[in-house]
Design an enzyme around this catalytic site. Structure first.
Site, PDB file in Angstrom:
ATOM      1  N   TYR A  81      -7.834   0.910  -4.084  1.00  0.00           N
ATOM      2  CA  TYR A  81      -6.577   1.343  -4.693  1.00  0.00           C
ATOM      3  C   TYR A  81      -5.843   0.126  -5.232  1.00  0.00           C
ATOM      4  CZ  TYR A  81      -4.603  -0.392  -0.314  1.00  0.00           C
ATOM      5  OH  TYR A  81      -4.266  -1.200   0.750  1.00  0.00           O
ATOM      6  N   LYS A 139      -0.809  -7.824  13.089  1.00  0.00           N
ATOM      7  CA  LYS A 139      -1.766  -6.867  12.541  1.00  0.00           C
ATOM      8  C   LYS A 139      -3.136  -7.101  13.173  1.00  0.00           C
ATOM      9  CE  LYS A 139      -3.534  -4.880   8.229  1.00  0.00           C
ATOM     10  NZ  LYS A 139      -3.469  -4.849   6.762  1.00  0.00           N
ATOM     11  N   GLU A 148      -4.260 -28.410  27.883  1.00  0.00           N
ATOM     12  CA  GLU A 148      -5.576 -28.968  27.578  1.00  0.00           C
ATOM     13  C   GLU A 148      -5.483 -30.186  26.667  1.00  0.00           C
ATOM     14  OE1 GLU A 148      -8.352 -26.076  26.229  1.00  0.00           O
ATOM     15  OE2 GLU A 148      -7.875 -24.645  27.812  1.00  0.00           O
ATOM     16  N   THR A 196       1.173  -4.316   4.383  1.00  0.00           N
ATOM     17  CA  THR A 196       0.942  -4.666   5.787  1.00  0.00           C
ATOM     18  C   THR A 196       0.282  -6.029   5.983  1.00  0.00           C
ATOM     19  OG1 THR A 196      -1.189  -3.510   5.787  1.00  0.00           O
ATOM     20  CG2 THR A 196       0.754  -2.252   6.470  1.00  0.00           C
ATOM     21  N   ASP A 197      -0.398  -6.568   4.951  1.00  0.00           N
ATOM     22  CA  ASP A 197      -1.178  -7.790   5.153  1.00  0.00           C
ATOM     23  C   ASP A 197      -0.334  -8.972   5.600  1.00  0.00           C
ATOM     24  OD1 ASP A 197      -3.454  -6.455   4.513  1.00  0.00           O
ATOM     25  OD2 ASP A 197      -3.738  -7.353   2.537  1.00  0.00           O
ATOM     26  N   THR A 231       0.820  -1.210   0.000  1.00  0.00           N
ATOM     27  CA  THR A 231       0.000   0.000   0.000  1.00  0.00           C
ATOM     28  C   THR A 231       0.852   1.257   0.000  1.00  0.00           C
ATOM     29  OG1 THR A 231      -1.750  -1.166   1.200  1.00  0.00           O
ATOM     30  CG2 THR A 231      -1.827   1.230   1.253  1.00  0.00           C
TER      31      THR A 231
END
Length: 355
Positions: free
Chosen positions: A52, A191, A312, A118-119, A39
């Site tokens: 975009y 994120k 667990e 950023t993903d 981005t």
């Protein structure tokens, strides 16, 4: 022959005058920017358009948009790729890692900045944290708004990332990520928002520091293995073993685990419920996979917290690995790199504890 003497006071004044007039050049740190897209390199038809296209702006154009960064460092850029981070691949990650390792001993580079979407930034950051062999600052940076947006966050993020990469105090902190004035460790960040500019958090171990208009403050040091202390080496590596992530939910069907194995997965990460848990049918499928030599790691779909061993689930009996503080996506990165060589279950569990 006459011998001329000069007082220390006059010598100091001459040096000071020379520095101020540029007769004696002040050496600035040398920062190399490796651009991958995202981005921060995106553009839209208008400044108020939410849609975009990533990876449209070159690294030269991004640096030219932040001319004050030239006062912080001598900057050079290389375009490694120009993709949205949804299309990030191990091939591109490997190119970045190899380039950093190639220049790790060079006097021409004091720090590295990687521009990235950023993903999947946390995955690339963590991968580099495991495999780059340098104490020089390595800083990832991105943005949540494209370069054409009103109030775009990319330029200041890039300026601050360059400031951190040029800062000697950033050395030996592992791979860092700079976004929205915060300095994160690659090991702890994740994120947490789809659109907010404060999209990254470090919920378990906290921030490494902060940066504000190029002024940095470091107050934390990562205690996991990274960089030169890491045992992982990708020199000569061209392919990676397949590791899949399977999301656990109510009434989970175990056939997804079986399908992953049939498709050639060498490892499986379960994004489990709660403390890395899943229903009995899926636990049985994981145990069968382990007996076939498939490495199964229990992580969690929960945003924060530690997945403990034998809490667990009876990991010893089932032949499973607990991810401890790593979320599913980072667990996949670590397992992928660890499986470049054959390892026993107890060795792999130790790796997840140390990294």
């Amino acid at each position: 022959m006459k011998v001329y003497t000069i007082s220390y006071k006059k010598l100091f004044l001459i040096i000071l005058l020379s520095l101020s007039t540029g007769i004696i050049a002040q050496t600035k740190p040398k920062v190399l920017i490796l651009a991958t897209g995202g981005t921060i390199a995106g553009s839209a038809a208008s400044g108020v358009q939410s849609g975009y296209t990533s990876g449209q702006v070159t690294i030269d154009a991004m640096v030219n948009a932040v001319p004050d960064a030239m006062k912080l460092a001598d900057i050079k850029g290389e375009q490694i790729s120009n993709v949205g981070s949804q299309d990030m691949s191990f091939e591109i990650m490997l190119k970045v890692a190899n380039r950093i390792n190639e220049l790790a001993g060079s006097k021409d580079v004091d720090g590295f900045v990687i521009t990235h979407g950023t993903d999947t930034m946390e995955e690339t950051a963590y991968f580099l944290n495991l495999v780059v062999k340098t104490e020089k600052p390595v800083v990832l940076v991105g943005s949540m708004r494209p370069s054409t947006a009103i109030s775009a966050d990319g330029p200041l993020n890039l300026y601050n990332a360059i400031a951190v990469a040029a800062d000697p105090k950033a050395k030996a902190h592992g791979v860092l990520l700079v976004m929205n004035d915060w300095i994160h460790s690659a090991q702890s960040l994740t994120k947490v928002s789809t659109t907010a500019v404060q999209t990254f958090m470090s919920p378990i171990r906290g921030l490494i520091g902060t940066t504000s208009y190029g002024v940095n403050d470091f107050y934390h040091y990562p205690d996991q293995k990274f960089g030169k202390s890491s045992e992982f080496d990708v020199k000569g590596v061209t392919t990676f073993p397949r590791v899949d992530i399977i999301y656990a939910d109510a009434d989970m069907k175990p056939d997804l685990i079986d399908a992953s194995i049939e498709k050639g997965a060498k490892g499986i990460v379960i994004a489990g419920v709660g403390n890395g848990n899943m229903n009995k049918a899926s636990l049985d499928a994981c145990a069968r996979a382990s007996k076939k030599g498939i490495i199964v790691v229990r992580s969690t779909r929960v945003a924060t917290g530690i997945v403990g061993r034998n809490v667990e689930c009876n990991d010893d009996e089932l032949g499973l690995i607990a991810s401890y503080g790593l979320n599913p996506q980072k667990s996949r990165i670590l397992l992928t790199v660890a499986l470049l060589k054959q390892r026993k279950l107890d060795e792999l569990q130790k790796i997840f504890l140390e990294y």
